[in-house]
Each structure stands twice: as C-alpha cells, then as structure tokens.
Design a protein around this motif. Structure first.
Motif, PDB file in Angstrom:
ATOM      1  N   ASP A 140       9.618  -4.565  -3.486  1.00 30.49           N
ATOM      2  CA  ASP A 140       9.802  -3.636  -4.601  1.00 30.49           C
ATOM      3  C   ASP A 140       9.564  -2.184  -4.180  1.00 30.49           C
ATOM      4  N   ILE A 141      10.159  -1.815  -3.060  1.00 33.79           N
ATOM      5  CA  ILE A 141      10.025  -0.459  -2.532  1.00 33.79           C
ATOM      6  C   ILE A 141      10.996   0.449  -3.284  1.00 33.79           C
ATOM      7  N   THR A 142      10.457   1.522  -3.895  1.00 33.91           N
ATOM      8  CA  THR A 142      11.291   2.394  -4.716  1.00 33.91           C
ATOM      9  C   THR A 142      11.535   3.772  -4.102  1.00 33.91           C
ATOM     10  N   TYR A 143      10.771   4.164  -3.085  1.00 32.32           N
ATOM     11  CA  TYR A 143      11.040   5.460  -2.459  1.00 32.32           C
ATOM     12  C   TYR A 143      12.249   5.323  -1.540  1.00 32.32           C
ATOM     13  N   PRO A 144      12.949   6.413  -1.256  1.00 29.82           N
ATOM     14  CA  PRO A 144      14.180   6.343  -0.472  1.00 29.82           C
ATOM     15  C   PRO A 144      13.954   5.798   0.938  1.00 29.82           C
ATOM     16  N   ASN A 145      14.888   4.971   1.361  1.00 27.96           N
ATOM     17  CA  ASN A 145      14.877   4.389   2.703  1.00 27.96           C
ATOM     18  C   ASN A 145      16.281   4.435   3.260  1.00 27.96           C
ATOM     19  N   GLU A 174       0.831  -1.211   0.000  1.00 25.94           N
ATOM     20  CA  GLU A 174       0.000   0.000   0.000  1.00 25.94           C
ATOM     21  C   GLU A 174       0.861   1.254   0.000  1.00 25.94           C
ATOM     22  N   LEU A 175       1.920   1.270   0.793  1.00 20.05           N
ATOM     23  CA  LEU A 175       2.807   2.435   0.820  1.00 20.05           C
ATOM     24  C   LEU A 175       3.472   2.637  -0.540  1.00 20.05           C
ATOM     25  N   GLU A 176       3.936   1.559  -1.145  1.00 18.15           N
ATOM     26  CA  GLU A 176       4.582   1.685  -2.455  1.00 18.15           C
ATOM     27  C   GLU A 176       3.587   2.153  -3.515  1.00 18.15           C
ATOM     28  N   GLU A 177       2.379   1.609  -3.482  1.00 13.66           N
ATOM     29  CA  GLU A 177       1.365   2.030  -4.460  1.00 13.66           C
ATOM     30  C   GLU A 177       1.016   3.507  -4.289  1.00 13.66           C
ATOM     31  N   ALA A 178       0.888   3.936  -3.030  1.00 12.74           N
ATOM     32  CA  ALA A 178       0.602   5.357  -2.773  1.00 12.74           C
ATOM     33  C   ALA A 178       1.758   6.224  -3.255  1.00 12.74           C
ATOM     34  N   TRP A 179       2.974   5.804  -2.996  1.00 10.59           N
ATOM     35  CA  TRP A 179       4.142   6.553  -3.463  1.00 10.59           C
ATOM     36  C   TRP A 179       4.105   6.710  -4.978  1.00 10.59           C
ATOM     37  N   ARG A 180       3.842   5.633  -5.682  1.00  7.57           N
ATOM     38  CA  ARG A 180       3.824   5.692  -7.149  1.00  7.57           C
ATOM     39  C   ARG A 180       2.695   6.598  -7.648  1.00  7.57           C
ATOM     40  N   TYR A 181       1.609   6.660  -6.910  1.00  4.91           N
ATOM     41  CA  TYR A 181       0.493   7.534  -7.271  1.00  4.91           C
ATOM     42  C   TYR A 181       0.914   9.008  -7.199  1.00  4.91           C
TER      43      TYR A 181
END
Length: 132
Positions: free
Chosen positions: A74-79, A38-45
């Motif tokens: 498949d987390i693409t936002y910075p961590n 859900e976090l990754e999908e929201a980020w991509r949105y």
C-alpha cells in the motif's frame, strides 16, 4: 511512475526548498519488505505539510513485479523504475538495496541510510533536523 499512467516524470530540481527522501528498493529484496510499512507511515505523517517529499526508485526490477510490491505494501508516494540503472549511477550507489538518500532543502545529500529502517522514529530522526 509505476503508479498510474500519468506519465509524470520527477526532477530533484523541482523540490529545492523541500526535504527529499529518495529510497532505492526492489520487489525481490527481503530487507526492503521489512521497511516498506515504516516508509509509508513516515510519508503519511509528513505528506500533509508539503515540506517533505518521498520518492521511490525500483532498482533492477520488472514493472509488473514492482507494481505488485507497491500494491501489496500500500505504498502511496511516487515510485518509478530505474531504467538502465541511470538513476542509481547518478547516486553512485552499488551496495545493494534498500538504500535511502536524504536530500536537504538546498538539494544536498545530507545522509545516506544503507539497509532497512527499523522504525518510523528512525526515519523521523533523520528528517526532522532537516526541517529546522
């Protein structure tokens, strides 16, 4: 950051004027796994408009386990790692993970979500009012 070896560091001050979603997580945390997609999908949105920034903080985790988690989901936002729990101490967080902070355009924490998100809609319902 845990993704790549660019050595980039992040400061919330760099994101004034943007909405920041700051998520504390750990690879050993089952509720974190429940909200990862859900976090990754929201980020991509939100990613394309540049008005919302997602940052993940691996809390009390090893770099290898954290990197495996990011790849698996498949987390693409910075961590990045929370070395010595310095970041979590700033936010006075001590209730466990996951824990997510929503920071408004002025740099003020507007809300805190303790526990996992159950849908992308829940994340959007918190972000969208901050964009108005």
């Amino acid at each position: 950051t845990l993704q790549g070896s660019d050595g980039k560091t992040y400061s919330l001050a760099d994101y004034k004027g943007k909405v920041v979603v700051l998520n504390f997580w750990a690879s050993w945390c089952k509720p974190c796994e429940q909200e990862a997609a859900e976090l990754e999908e929201a980020w991509r949105y939100y990613e394309g408009d540049g008005e919302v920034v997602f940052l993940g903080i691996a809390w009390t985790d090893t770099p290898d386990n954290a990197k495996d988690y990011l790849e698996r989901f498949d987390i693409t936002y910075p961590n990045g790692p929370d070395l010595g729990s310095r970041i979590s101490a700033i936010f006075n967080r001590n209730l466990g993970v996951p824990e997510t902070y929503f920071i408004d355009r002025e740099g003020v924490v507007s809300s805190i979500k303790i526990g996992p998100f159950t849908s992308v809609g829940e994340i959007q319902a918190t972000i969208n009012p901050l964009l108005e």
